[in-house]
Each structure stands twice: as structure tokens, then as C-alpha cells.
Design a protein around this motif. Structure first.
Motif, short mmCIF file in Angstrom:
data_model
loop_
_atom_site.label_atom_id
_atom_site.label_comp_id
_atom_site.label_asym_id
_atom_site.label_seq_id
_atom_site.Cartn_x
_atom_site.Cartn_y
_atom_site.Cartn_z
N ALA A 150 0.81 -1.21 0.00
CA ALA A 150 0.00 0.00 0.00
C ALA A 150 0.85 1.26 0.00
CB ALA A 150 -0.93 -0.01 1.21
N SER A 151 2.01 1.22 0.65
CA SER A 151 2.83 2.43 0.74
C SER A 151 3.34 2.89 -0.61
CB SER A 151 4.02 2.20 1.67
OG SER A 151 4.89 1.21 1.14
N HIS A 152 3.45 1.97 -1.57
CA HIS A 152 3.99 2.34 -2.89
C HIS A 152 3.04 3.27 -3.64
CE1 HIS A 152 6.72 1.93 -6.26
NE2 HIS A 152 5.70 1.70 -7.05
N VAL A 153 1.76 3.19 -3.34
CA VAL A 153 0.79 4.07 -4.02
C VAL A 153 0.23 5.13 -3.07
CG1 VAL A 153 0.20 2.33 -5.72
CG2 VAL A 153 -1.11 2.47 -3.62
N ALA A 154 0.71 5.18 -1.83
CA ALA A 154 0.20 6.14 -0.87
C ALA A 154 0.70 7.55 -1.19
CB ALA A 154 0.64 5.76 0.54
N ALA A 155 -0.05 8.54 -0.75
CA ALA A 155 0.33 9.93 -0.98
C ALA A 155 1.22 10.47 0.12
CB ALA A 155 -0.92 10.80 -1.10
N GLY A 156 1.14 9.90 1.32
CA GLY A 156 2.02 10.33 2.40
C GLY A 156 1.53 11.52 3.19
N MET A 157 0.22 11.74 3.24
CA MET A 157 -0.31 12.83 4.05
C MET A 157 -0.25 12.48 5.53
SD MET A 157 -3.58 13.97 1.75
CE MET A 157 -4.15 12.28 1.71
N LEU A 158 0.25 13.39 6.33
CA LEU A 158 0.32 13.23 7.78
C LEU A 158 -0.75 14.14 8.36
CD1 LEU A 158 4.22 13.47 8.04
CD2 LEU A 158 2.82 11.43 7.59
N SER A 159 -1.97 13.64 8.43
CA SER A 159 -3.16 14.48 8.62
C SER A 159 -4.00 14.07 9.82
CB SER A 159 -4.02 14.44 7.35
OG SER A 159 -3.29 14.86 6.23
N PRO A 160 -3.52 14.33 11.03
CA PRO A 160 -4.34 13.97 12.20
C PRO A 160 -5.61 14.81 12.31
CG PRO A 160 -2.47 15.30 12.87
CD PRO A 160 -2.26 14.95 11.42
N VAL A 161 -5.62 16.00 11.71
CA VAL A 161 -6.79 16.86 11.79
C VAL A 161 -7.76 16.55 10.65
CG1 VAL A 161 -7.64 19.23 11.78
CG2 VAL A 161 -5.51 18.67 12.97
N ALA A 162 -7.29 16.66 9.42
CA ALA A 162 -8.17 16.44 8.27
C ALA A 162 -8.69 15.02 8.20
CB ALA A 162 -7.45 16.80 6.97
N GLU A 163 -7.99 14.07 8.85
CA GLU A 163 -8.44 12.68 8.85
C GLU A 163 -9.27 12.33 10.08
OE1 GLU A 163 -8.33 10.30 6.73
OE2 GLU A 163 -6.85 10.86 5.23
N ALA A 164 -9.61 13.33 10.90
CA ALA A 164 -10.43 13.07 12.08
C ALA A 164 -11.89 13.01 11.67
CB ALA A 164 -10.22 14.17 13.11
N TYR A 165 -12.50 11.84 11.85
CA TYR A 165 -13.88 11.62 11.40
C TYR A 165 -14.80 11.32 12.57
CZ TYR A 165 -12.32 11.68 6.57
OH TYR A 165 -11.80 12.08 5.37
N PHE A 166 -16.08 11.53 12.32
CA PHE A 166 -17.10 11.33 13.35
C PHE A 166 -17.01 9.95 13.97
CE2 PHE A 166 -18.93 14.24 10.13
CZ PHE A 166 -19.13 15.35 10.94
N GLY A 167 -17.05 9.91 15.29
CA GLY A 167 -17.10 8.64 16.00
C GLY A 167 -15.78 7.91 16.14
N GLU A 168 -14.67 8.52 15.73
CA GLU A 168 -13.37 7.85 15.80
C GLU A 168 -12.45 8.56 16.81
OE1 GLU A 168 -13.40 6.10 11.19
OE2 GLU A 168 -11.89 7.59 11.78
N HIS A 169 -12.95 8.82 18.00
CA HIS A 169 -12.22 9.61 18.98
C HIS A 169 -10.88 8.98 19.34
CE1 HIS A 169 -16.42 10.85 19.44
NE2 HIS A 169 -15.98 11.98 19.96
#
Length: 386
Positions: free
Chosen positions: A41-60
Motif C-alpha cells: 500500500a505504501s507504494h501508491v500512498a500519498a504520504g499525508m500526515l493528517s491527524p486533523v483532516a483525517e479526524a472523522y465522526f465517532g473515531e475519537h
């Protein structure tokens, strides 16, 4: 006489290699099994380090782990770059989250309100403020927000650097697949095999397909974009990740499929959304289109820790779309578990026990740390441990 390894890591993506590096640096004898390191998966990953933008409802709890790992990234990146002697493509300009239409902005706004309610650093911006930061954004963009702590790294450079650092610390890579954990002989086995962890452990890790594009700026120039862009364009979610070498990564689809075929429809949707947000991208070269399989879990959170009923087996898998950002904290927590046999409290919400139906105390056999052994060549290690 053959010497039994202290730690065998199954899987040589960022997580597996980082664990191998950390364990080897603690003086443990480490082998890493993977037929094609860094090809998952890492070979096609974009590498975003996004603790804020990836914070979704119900995933505290997951959001907390993302934030903890992101806080470790600056030190981790500096240490790794020095150990490997290479640039990781680590950048700290931040991320802009934008909405193209009124509906897109409303959808994004609901998520920002949730993220702000968690105390996460994200600040709404007017269209004029967005274009002051990113003049290449389309005039149609209705508004957005900035997450200054959401950074990026180049996953392909990351994997190469981790492999170098791990090998220099004494870890040995064995270029072969592991069909059964019974075939692995080590005091502790760490399964960091992504989607392959399901067959090895019985854990509920499923493939989630993602298609990604790589564009290249005309003439090899650096992209005009400065920030990572996470956008909503007529209901389509897309991200744009600029690299200093002229590349812009555009992604990514989320499909409950197990194939890695690139489809015309996915390319069309991604390109349309990308060009709607940044019109100049229409002039960029389409350099690559690829697909990979993220290791998903039923609750979208990773599976970390001792496997109940399997003494000496630890899981470090199921990171879904968060594998790169969670690499530092996963490596630190699993290494401490290997060395001390005691699980850090951060692991508690993510243990395999939540899926196995079997209680466990989170402990693992401790492996006595040794001082790193200097100046042993790779060939000497291979003869000792193979």
C-alpha cells in the motif's frame, strides 16, 4: 552454529521496517520477511500526515492516536534522515481543506465543526484568504480551512530510508514470503503484513482498493501548489499533494474491492475533481496511474499488540489509510512491547482482543535488549541467521 533471531518482522512496508529499525537499534537480532519490500500500500500512498483532516465522526480514540503519532513525526523524520543519509520529502507547510460549491462547503463545514469541537487546530478561511495562500485555486472555490499541523512525507523515499536505517542497525531482510507463522522461528514475531495479516493470523483485515494518479509539472518545474489540498468538488472527494520534484499526487478512491486494476472511470473522476479545484493541472503530464490495497478493519482502526492464544506473536496491521502517519507511534509502541513485555496504555483501544473474542493481558514475552553490534556486514548476518 545458527543463532535464533530475537524478532522476526513479517512485512517490509513503513510500519514493518520502522519496527525492525527500532528493535535493531535497541540491540536485538532482527530479521524481516518480505518477497518485495515496499511494494504494498505504501507504494501508491500519498504520504499525508493528517491527524486533523483525517479526524472523522465517532473515531475519537483513533484521532487521539493520529495526533500522538503526528507529534512524533518531526523528531522521527530528523532521526531517520540522519540515520539513512537521505531526504524523506518531509514538508510542513500545512493542509488546505476546500469546498468548490455551496453544498461541498456545507459538507466540509460539518466536519470542521466536529474537529474544532475536539480541540483540533483547523481554522476556516474566506475564498480571498484561501487564494492568498494558494493563488492556483479556482475562482469558483467557495471557501475552506487551514490545518497547519497536517504535513506530508514521500512514502517511497520513506520506505527506502527505513530499509537503509534498519539494515545499518543490523536487521536482515529475507526476500521470501511467509505462508504460515509456524514457519517463522524467532522469540517474538511481529505481523506487519498489511492485508496479508488476515491469512496469517485470522484477524479481520480486509483489502480496500485505492486508485491514485501522479501528475508532473510541465518542463520538470516545481508545482505551483504550496500546500496539500484536500477538496470537495461537486460531491467528489479528492486530495492533491505537491512534491518539490514537480510531482503532484492525486487521489484516492475508496473501493471495497480486492483487485489492483486501474479503471478509466476512477481516473476520470479524480482528474475532473482535481482540475475543478486547480485548473492549471489540466496542463500537467499524467505520469502514473496505479492502484493498491489498504488493510482495513471493521472499525477503521489499526490492530496493535499481542495476539491472544498465540504466545510470542504481535500484530501491527490494519492501518487502513493511516499507515504512514501512524508509523512512528506504532514502531515505538510495538518495540517497547517487544523489549519489556508490557503494553503501553496507548495500545489498549487497538489490541487484537477486540476482534478475537478472547481476553488477554496485553503482555508479550520480553526480549532482553543488547547493545548494538558494530561493523557486522550483511553477509555475516545472513550466514548467522538464515
Amino acid at each position: 552454529m545458527l543463532t535464533r533471531p530475537d524478532v522476526a518482522v513479517v512485512g517490509a512496508g513503513p510500519v514493518g521496517l520502522a519496527i525492525a529499525w527500532r528493535c535493531a537499534a535497541r540491540g536485538l537480532r532482527v530479521v524481516v520477511h518480505d518477497p518485495a519490500p515496499g511494494s504494498g500500500a505504501s507504494h501508491v500512498a500519498a504520504g499525508m500526515l493528517s491527524p486533523v483532516a483525517e479526524a472523522y465522526f465517532g473515531e475519537h480514540e483513533l484521532t487521539g492516536l493520529l495526533a500522538e503519532s503526528a507529534a512524533r513525526w518531526p523528531g522521527f523524520a530528523a532521526e531517520l534522515a540522519e540515520a539513512a543519509g537521505t531526504d524523506l520529502g518531509y514538508r510542513t507547510e500545512g493542509t488546505l481543506v476546500v469546498g468548490l460549491t455551496g453544498d461541498d462547503l456545507a459538507e466540509a463545514g460539518r466536519l470542521w465543526s466536529y474537529q474544532q469541537g475536539l480541540g483540533l487546530p483547523i481554522t476556516p478561511l474566506r475564498p480571498s484568504q484561501l487564494r492568498e495562500r494558494e493563488p492556483a485555486l479556482a475562482p469558483r472555490v467557495r471557501g475552506g480551512a487551514v490545518a497547519p499541523g497536517d504535513h506530508q512525507v514521500d512514502p517511497r523515499r520513506l520506505v527506502a530510508a527505513l530499509r537503509t536505517a534498519a539494515e545499518q542497525a543490523g536487521a536482515v531482510l529475507v526476500p521470501g514470503a511467509v505462508a504460515r507463522l509456524a514457519d517463522v522461528d524467532a522469540r517474538v514475531t511481529v505481523v506487519a503484513a498489511g492485508c496479508g495479516a488476515a491469512a496469517l493470523t485470522g484477524l479481520p483485515v480486509r483489502p480496500v482498493k485505492g486508485q491514485v494518479l501522479r501528475l508532473r509539472a510541465p518542463g520538470g518545474a516545481a508545482p505551483e501548489l504550496r500546500y496539500v489540498i484536500r477538496g470537495y468538488a461537486d460531491g467528489e472527494s479528492v486530495y492533491l499533494v505537491p512534491r518539490t520534484d514537480g510531482e503532484v499526487v492525486v487521489g484516492a478512491t475508496v473501493e471495497e474491492r480486492a483487485d489492483t486494476e486501474v479503471t478509466a472511470g476512477a481516473v476520470l473522476r479524480l482528474l475532473r475533481a482535481a482540475v475543478d479545484l486547480v485548473p492549471d493541472l489540466a496542463e500537467y503530464e499524467l505520469a502514473e496511474a496505479s492502484a493498491g490495497l489498504r488493510p482495513g478493519t471493521p472499525d477503521n482502526a489499526p490492530i496493535l499488540g499481542a495476539l491472544p492464544g498465540r504466545p510470542g506473536v504481535l500484530a501491527a496491521t490494519g492501518h487502513h489509510r493511516h499507515g504512514v502517519v501512524l508509523t512512528p507511534v506504532t514502531a515505538d509502541l510495538i518495540t517497547e512491547l517487544v523489549v519489556t513485555g508490557v503494553a503501553d496504555p496507548l495500545l489498549a483501544p487497538f489490541t487484537p482482543a477486540r476482534f478475537t473474542g478472547r481476553d488477554g493481558d496485553g503482555r508479550a514475552p520480553a526480549v532482553e535488549a543488547r547493545r548494538p553490534r558494530p561493523d557486522r556486514s550483511a553477509s555475516e548476518e545472513e550466514r548467522t541467521w538464515s
